[in-house]
Structure formats: C-alpha cells, structure tokens
Design a protein around this motif. Structure first.
Motif, PDB file in Angstrom:
ATOM      1  N   GLY A 193      24.333  20.193  44.288  1.00  0.00           N
ATOM      2  CA  GLY A 193      25.418  20.523  43.354  1.00  0.00           C
ATOM      3  C   GLY A 193      24.882  21.130  42.060  1.00  0.00           C
ATOM      4  O   GLY A 193      25.474  22.050  41.495  1.00  0.00           O
TER       5      GLY A 193
ATOM      6  N   GLY B 250      29.237  25.455  41.024  1.00  0.00           N
ATOM      7  CA  GLY B 250      29.708  24.647  42.150  1.00  0.00           C
ATOM      8  C   GLY B 250      30.063  25.447  43.387  1.00  0.00           C
ATOM      9  O   GLY B 250      30.676  24.916  44.315  1.00  0.00           O
TER      10      GLY B 250
ATOM     11  N   PRO C  12      30.624  16.215  43.129  1.00  0.00           N
ATOM     12  CA  PRO C  12      29.954  17.500  43.363  1.00  0.00           C
ATOM     13  C   PRO C  12      28.523  17.559  42.844  1.00  0.00           C
ATOM     14  O   PRO C  12      27.934  18.628  42.826  1.00  0.00           O
ATOM     15  CB  PRO C  12      30.838  18.473  42.581  1.00  0.00           C
ATOM     16  CG  PRO C  12      31.303  17.658  41.410  1.00  0.00           C
ATOM     17  CD  PRO C  12      31.473  16.248  41.921  1.00  0.00           C
TER      18      PRO C  12
END
Ligand code: G3I
Length: 378
Positions: free
Chosen positions: A87, A93, A129
């Motif tokens: 991530g 992202g 994430p």
C-alpha cells in the motif's frame, strides 16, 4: 464472488487472549545480571560484535530519519518499517502504479553504508490499504474469475517489486503473518478466502523467479512457541519443504507485548526448524518495559529478557540475524497503536536506547550476549 471481509485490521486488543497469556506464564520479575554495572559493558558497537558472531544486527527505517543516527554505527542491517509495504509503495493507492521515492532513499542509504537491506513485506493480507491497495478487494469482488485474477495480481506485484530492488535487497519477508493473531487458523484475509494457502506458496515461487539469489522469509509473530498455533505453523513450513517451495528462512518477529515467551519452548521451536533444514532470523524484536512492572527495577528486568533471547540466537548456528523493531524509545510503534498507546499500558519503552538516544541496560545486555562465544553461554 460473495462479499469478502477484506483483510482484518491490525489488532492486539483481545482481553481474553491477554488474560490467557498471563495465566500461562506470569510476568517475570527476576534478573540475575545487573547490566547497569560497568563489568557488563564495553565500548564495542553491536555491529562489530555481531559480525564476529556471524549474525546480522538490524533496525528499521520509520517515517523520519532517526535510523541514520544509529546505522551504520550500531547496526549492519536495515528493514523498512512501512515504506516497502504494498500500500505504501502504491501511487495514491492505485493498483499497478508504484512510487519508490521513499523506499529507494532508504535502500540507497543502507547500501551506501555497507549494510544489508531486508525487504518487508511483499504479501500481507492484514490491514489494507497499508499492506495492499484497497482496489484489490474491489476488483476481486466484481470478478467472475477471482482465483485467476488474484494469481495474476500477486504475480505482477511480486515480480515488479522484487525486480525493482534486485541486487540491493538481499532478503525479503515474502509473506507476513499468514496466521490469525491468536489461534491456529490461517488468517481470513481476502488472499486466503480466494486462493487458500496457495497464495503463500505462489508468492514464494514468484519471488524466486524474480531473483533467484534472494533469501526468502516466511515471517510470523508468536506469543507461544509450543502451542497448537506454533505446531500449525510448523506443519505449514513442513508442507512447503515437501512441495519444494523456495522457503529458506523463518522470520520470528518476537514482539514481547504482554508476557515473555518461554525460552524452553523457543528452543524447541528453533530445533524443529533446524531439523527441517531451515534457518531463522529474529525480525521484529522489542520488549515492552511495562510487563516487568512488579520487578524492583523494570529496566534491569527488561535487559535480562533481552539477554535471554539474544543468547539463544548467538547459540544457534542456524540463526542468521536479529532486527530491533525500532531505533529508540522515542519512536516505537506501541505508542501509536491500541491498546498500548493507552496510559495504563505505558511505559512501553521497548528498545535499546531511551528517547534521548542514551544506551539502556537492555543495550548492554545485547552487547554482553554478543560478546560471548557460543560455548560460554550455557
Ligand atoms: O502515515 C499516517 C499519518 O499520515 C497519520 O497521521 C497517522 C495517524 O494515525 O497514521 C500514519 O500511518 C500509520 C503508520 O503506522 C505510520 O505511523 C498507520 O496508521 C499505522 O497503521 C501504521 O502502523 C504500522 C503497522 O505495522 C501497520 O502497518 C506501524 O508503524 C509498523 O511499525 C507496524 O509494523 C508491524 C509489521 O509490519 C508486522 N508485524 C507487526 C509490526 C508491529 O505492528
């Protein structure tokens, strides 16, 4: 594909589990060395002593540059605390788009200082994430062929990142924390939901294909080294050996969060790894000071715990190194994460240097263990 849960959050907050640990083994309060005394101290750096023992001694690069105060002086190995997680490497992202600026700066510094760089971590299903882009879950959710899609997503990621750092990163945590935090089941990550344990095997195959010279690590945290969970882990590595999966080193994080791990159990566990022809490395060592609150001196009790685990590493020919998960007590992850950030869990103070960078008894305990020859230790 039905609704997936996504990767579970990073959580060490289970009270039941903490109580179980405390019942299993009460906090240690004893210490037999006083590492604040001069007879246990020398002017040698940890690095120079570890090199004589044939071990790497490492620390991590976090979001600031504190690590440069300690490496290369004390350490000869570096791991990124976060910067190489999928991530963190992903540009805003987005899947398949990489921004290597921060990680490259860290790697280049370590290599220029003659230090080994460890990669952490290629495939970790917990805590998106940060650990992988959230887009992966969305793609698989909508996919008619999630297995095929996940295989190609993982292959592309591992091949890209290993290729990018090829020649500079010598060892990779290929898969991180495949098990549930507190029990013997595989963690119910998206990766596991879609592919079962095949995702673990494949990640190692892809890494080996991308750079055959790497040392490839399966990295896990253990609170107990001889319970059903530890045995399930050993069954996994045995299966990997039987299937010729290119695993050569087991990474033992060895965060001491709630209570010290039992040293006899640890010895049993590393003996099992040795019998399988596997090396091991302590990859994320830290020991919370608060767990010694009943000791007459918490810092000395903490030092004794450091001494005990370091002796095991010095004494084990199949141990390749030890990495501290932080530089000094001023920047430990515990102070930012539940439940340890709560006042009642402090002081965490889990490292070898205090927040002002002064050497703690724990530092001298590590130094003293590294100063000894294998035969002197027991
Ligand atoms: O960067 C953001 C920042 O912008 C924001 O202001 C701040 C607010 O909380 O969060 C910052 O990100 C945090 C990051 O650490 C940097 O401090 C994340 O929320 C937080 O989740 C992240 O925690 C990291 C954690 O892994 C999860 O990825 C810790 O720093 C890192 O030390 C920890 O390391 C793990 C190993 O990778 C695997 N084993 C366990 C170990 C300890 O949890």
């Amino acid at each position: 594909m039905g609704k997936m849960k996504g990767g579970a959050g990073l959580s060490y907050t289970s009270l039941t589990a903490q109580l179980r640990m405390l019942r299993a083994k009460p906090h240690s309060v004893r210490y037999t060395h006083d590492f604040s005394r001069p007879e246990y101290q020398s002017g040698d750096s940890l690095r120079s002593l570890a090199e004589k023992r044939g071990l790497y001694i490492g620390t991590i690069a976090q979001e600031d540059d504190t690590y440069k105060q300690y490496l290369p002086g004390q350490f000869d190995s570096l791991t990124c605390g976060n910067a190489m997680k999928w991530g963190w490497l992903s540009r805003e992202g987005r899947l398949g788009e990489y921004d290597y600026a921060r990680a490259d700066a860290i790697v280049d510094y370590a290599v220029a200082q003659g230090c080994r760089m460890r990669g952490h971590t290629l495939v970790w299903g917990r805590n998106p994430p940060h650990s992988y882009p959230g887009e992966v879950d969305r793609i698989l959710q909508a996919s008619a062929t999630p297995k095929e899609d996940l295989r190609s997503i993982l292959r592309a990621h591992v091949t890209e990142v290993v290729g990018h750092f090829k020649g500079r990163v010598r060892q990779w945590d290929v898969v991180n924390e495949p098990f549930s935090v507190y029990d013997k089941r595989f963690a119910d990550y998206t990766f596991y939901q879609v592919l079962g344990k095949e995702y673990i095997f494949n990640a190692f195959r892809y890494a080996k294909e991308a750079d055959s010279s790497l040392s490839l690590v399966l990295n896990e945290q253990f609170f107990f080294y001889r319970d059903a969970r530890a045995k399930a882990f050993l069954a996994l590595v045995r299966e990997m050996k039987e299937r010729d999966i290119p695993l050569d080193t087991v990474g033992l994080q060895h965060h001491v969060m709630f209570v010290e791990q039992d040293i006899d159990d640890f010895r049993w566990f590393i003996g099992q790894l040795d019998a399988l022809g596997l090396k091991f490395e302590i990859t994320e060592l830290d020991i919370r000071q608060k767990i010694f609150q009943k000791a007459p001196d918490m810092a000395l009790a903490q030092a004794e715990a450091y001494y005990a685990i370091l002796c095991e590493c010095v004494n084990a020919p199949h141990c390749t190194g030890v990495t501290l998960w932080g530089t000094d007590d001023g920047n430990s992850w515990y102070d930012h994460m539940a439940p340890f950030a709560m006042r009642c869990f402090q002081p965490n103070a889990p490292l070898l240097f205090d927040a002002a960078g002064r050497k703690k008894p724990a530092y001298y305990a590590v130094q003293y263990a590294l100063r000894q020859h294998r035969e002197e230790i027991r």
